[in-house]
Structure formats: C-alpha cells, structure tokens
Write an enzyme that holds these catalytic residues in place. Structure first.
Site, short mmCIF file in Angstrom:
data_model
loop_
_atom_site.label_atom_id
_atom_site.label_comp_id
_atom_site.label_asym_id
_atom_site.label_seq_id
_atom_site.Cartn_x
_atom_site.Cartn_y
_atom_site.Cartn_z
N LYS A 148 0.85 -1.19 0.00
CA LYS A 148 0.00 0.00 0.00
C LYS A 148 0.88 1.23 0.00
O LYS A 148 1.76 1.37 0.85
CB LYS A 148 -0.93 0.00 1.22
CG LYS A 148 -2.14 -0.92 1.06
CD LYS A 148 -3.08 -0.80 2.24
CE LYS A 148 -4.36 -1.57 2.00
NZ LYS A 148 -5.25 -0.90 1.03
N LYS A 256 -14.48 -6.94 -3.61
CA LYS A 256 -14.72 -7.17 -2.20
C LYS A 256 -16.23 -7.29 -2.01
O LYS A 256 -16.96 -6.31 -2.19
CB LYS A 256 -14.19 -6.00 -1.36
CG LYS A 256 -12.70 -5.73 -1.49
CD LYS A 256 -12.32 -4.52 -0.66
CE LYS A 256 -10.81 -4.32 -0.63
NZ LYS A 256 -10.30 -3.81 -1.92
#
Length: 355
Positions: A148, A256
């Site tokens: 990230k 997701k």
C-alpha cells in the site's frame, strides 16, 4: 427467526490506509435460524468508503427490515439490498450457512482439500515500519506481495519497491501496488512510468474514484496494468457496471463482496469483466474470520478448485478478538482446516453474543 449483534473488534496494530488509521472495526453479526439449524453472516461496512456506511441506528434499522423480509418470504430481497452491499453479503452468508452448514459451497477448498494462494499485504506506515513488514512477508515465503502506497513520500515508496527487486526478481516475487487514489491526475502517469522499471504486476486505483475520463486515459497510456477497486463502489446496476468497464477499460478489477454488491453483485462484475477480456481477483475488506471464511469459500466457488492467481485473503489475523473459523495460512496459501472449525454455538458462547 433472526438475531443481530453489533461487536467492536480491535486491531493488533493500527491499520494505516490513505483515508486514515483504523484501530478498531465495527461489525454486525446476523444469525438466521430454523429450528435447530443456524447460519451466521457478517455485515461490516467501512466508514467513509462503503456506499452503505451510515450511523449505527439507521444501519441497524435497515438491516432488521431486510432480515424480517428474509424470514417472512424465505428469500433474499436482492433488489432491495443492491445499495446495501455489506448487509447483502452478511445475509447471503447467513442464508448459505443456514442451508449448507459450514461448507457454504461444495468445493475442494471448502472441504479442506486444497488451499488458495494469497498475497502478503504490507500496510502503510513510516518507511522503517513498511520496510520491516515487507521483509517479514518475504521471509514467510510469500511469492506475491501487495504494497500500500500513498502515505509517505513517493521517493521513499519507490525505494521500497527497488529494495524488493534488488532482492527478488519478478520471476520470484510478484509485486502489486495499491495507491488508494493517492496520485494526482497531473502527476500519475509520470509516477507510473517510474514504477514500471521494477516489473510491477499491477497498481490499484492510482487516482481517486469518479474520474472516469481521466482513469480511462491512464489505462490507455500507463506502462503498468491498472486495477479498479474503489471505482466500483456504489456502481450497483448491472448495465452501469458494463458501461463503466467499457469506458475505462482497466486490465483488472478487484472485488470485495462487502463493498461491491455482495456475492451476487461480484458475480455480475466478474461476468461483465469477462465479456470485455478484463481479469479479476477477490479480496476481503477487513472483516473478522466470519466474513473472511465466506469470502474465501466464495472465491473458490467463483474461480474453481485450482486457483493460480493470488487472492487478497490474508487479513484474518488482524484482530486481537477474532474467532477461530478453521482458517490457516501456510506459507502463501490459505487453507480451511475442517478439524479446527468451531461449532457456531461454541462461537456464540465464547463471544457472549446473545442468540
């Protein structure tokens, strides 16, 4: 019958994202019951990200109304839940669990026979923290690492990427990046060009969602494959899904269930992507092991018994007060160890959840 219980989970260490740092996680467990049978699902909206994030009172009111509909009709009200993906996912999981038990889908993974390859996730932090986390993942044998970026200076993040490539070639370690929309459009292509020298598999959401024309241009011009994540949130109509993918034309979409329409909505996304030659993989969204278990079994049903592309299913070890659902990470593979799965009544007794 149904029961709803709100719980607050606590992170072992702060989870840094481009939207801030999470130290705790609010979830709602939904239990559907029919005589002696019981099924449990997890509803877990993310503040400032989920399209169905709202205050607790409003969330619980809508969730109860939808659960009452399920109990009254014996069916999941999909059309009424399209705009509430975290609720839909939790209800879908509870319904499958009620009907099928712990084995939500009849797959080799759900039977404990095969594992699913997963990426090692390196959370945002300062340079030294991220370097240590990255080294830990590599030492544990992960062959795909997701980094990230967007929280520290770009030069430092570029140096982290360089360190990985100095140690491992792209044949040895697949490297994914997640910018969480941190780049400004004007500088995005330049940064993507700098990153491209390090054999990056893909980069998620380089610029903020909602800029379809800019994102489409980046997808055309970028030397790195671009994957969409946040861009998919709130796009719940099947026709609009196809329309958006046709305009932007990303290389991948990352799904997701809690954010992108539950299991039903993710199946729609995958079908629309396949029509246009767009790849996909599935990841969890900071759920507890109740949700992670469902996401992993769903991935095994969608992609089959022999998944090769690493999925994003390694976040189940984040919480101090998680529950054992038989999930076991061995190297870079996630397994469902059926010998250690707790009976759901045991789970509720341990966690003091009213049923």
């Amino acid at each position: 019958m149904y029961k709803i219980e709100k719980r607050v989970l606590h992170f072992k260490q702060p989870a840094g994202t481009s939207r801030g740092v999470y130290t705790e996680r609010k979830v709602w467990y939904v239990t559907l019951s029919d005589g002696d049978r019981r099924g449990v699902g997890e509803c877990a909206p993310l503040p400032d990200l989920s399209c169905d994030a709202m205050n607790d009172e409003a969330y619980e009111k809508i969730l109860r109304e939808r659960c009452e509909t399920v109990c009254r009709t014996g069916e999941i009200p999909y059309d009424d839940l399209r705009d509430y993906p975290s609720m839909l996912f939790g209800i879908e999981t509870a319904w499958l669990s009620l009907k099928n038990g712990d084995r939500l889908f009849d797959t080799k993974f759900s039977r404990g026979e095969v594992g699913i390859p997963i990426n090692g996730l390196v959370w945002m932090g300062n340079y030294d923290e991220m370097l240590q986390r990255m080294e830990d993942k590599l030492d544990k044998g992960f062959r795909c690492v997701k980094l990230k970026i967007g929280a520290i200076g770009f030069e430092q993040e570029l140096d982290l990427v360089k360190r990985i490539r100095e140690r491992f070639s792209f044949h040895e370690v697949e490297l994914r990046l997640d910018a969480n929309g941190a780049f400004k459009y004007e500088e995005a292509l330049y940064k993507l060009e700098l990153l491209s020298q390090y054999a990056i598999h893909s980069i998620e959401q380089p610029i903020k969602a909602g800029q379809w024309a800019y994102m489409a241009e980046l997808c055309r011009e970028s030397p790195l494959p671009i994957a969409l994540d946040e861009e998919l949130i709130g796009v719940n109509d099947p026709e609009m899904k196809r329309h958006m993918l046709n305009i932007i034309k990303p290389r991948y979409i990352i799904l997701k269930p809690s954010l992108h329409g539950g299991m039903m909505g993710c199946r729609e996304w995958i079908a629309a992507a396949k029509e246009q030659g767009i790849g996909s993989w599935i990841t969890s969204a900071l759920e507890s092991n109740i949700g992670l278990n469902a996401v992993a079994q769903f991935a095994s049903d969608v992609y089959g018994d022999h998944i090769r592309m690493p999925q994003g299913l390694g976040t189940g070890q984040l919480f101090t007060d998680n529950v054992d659902m038989g999930l076991d990470i061995r190297g870079d593979m996630l397994f469902l160890d059926r010998r250690t799965i707790l009976d759901r009544r045991t789970f509720f007794r341990q966690k003091n959840i009213r049923t």
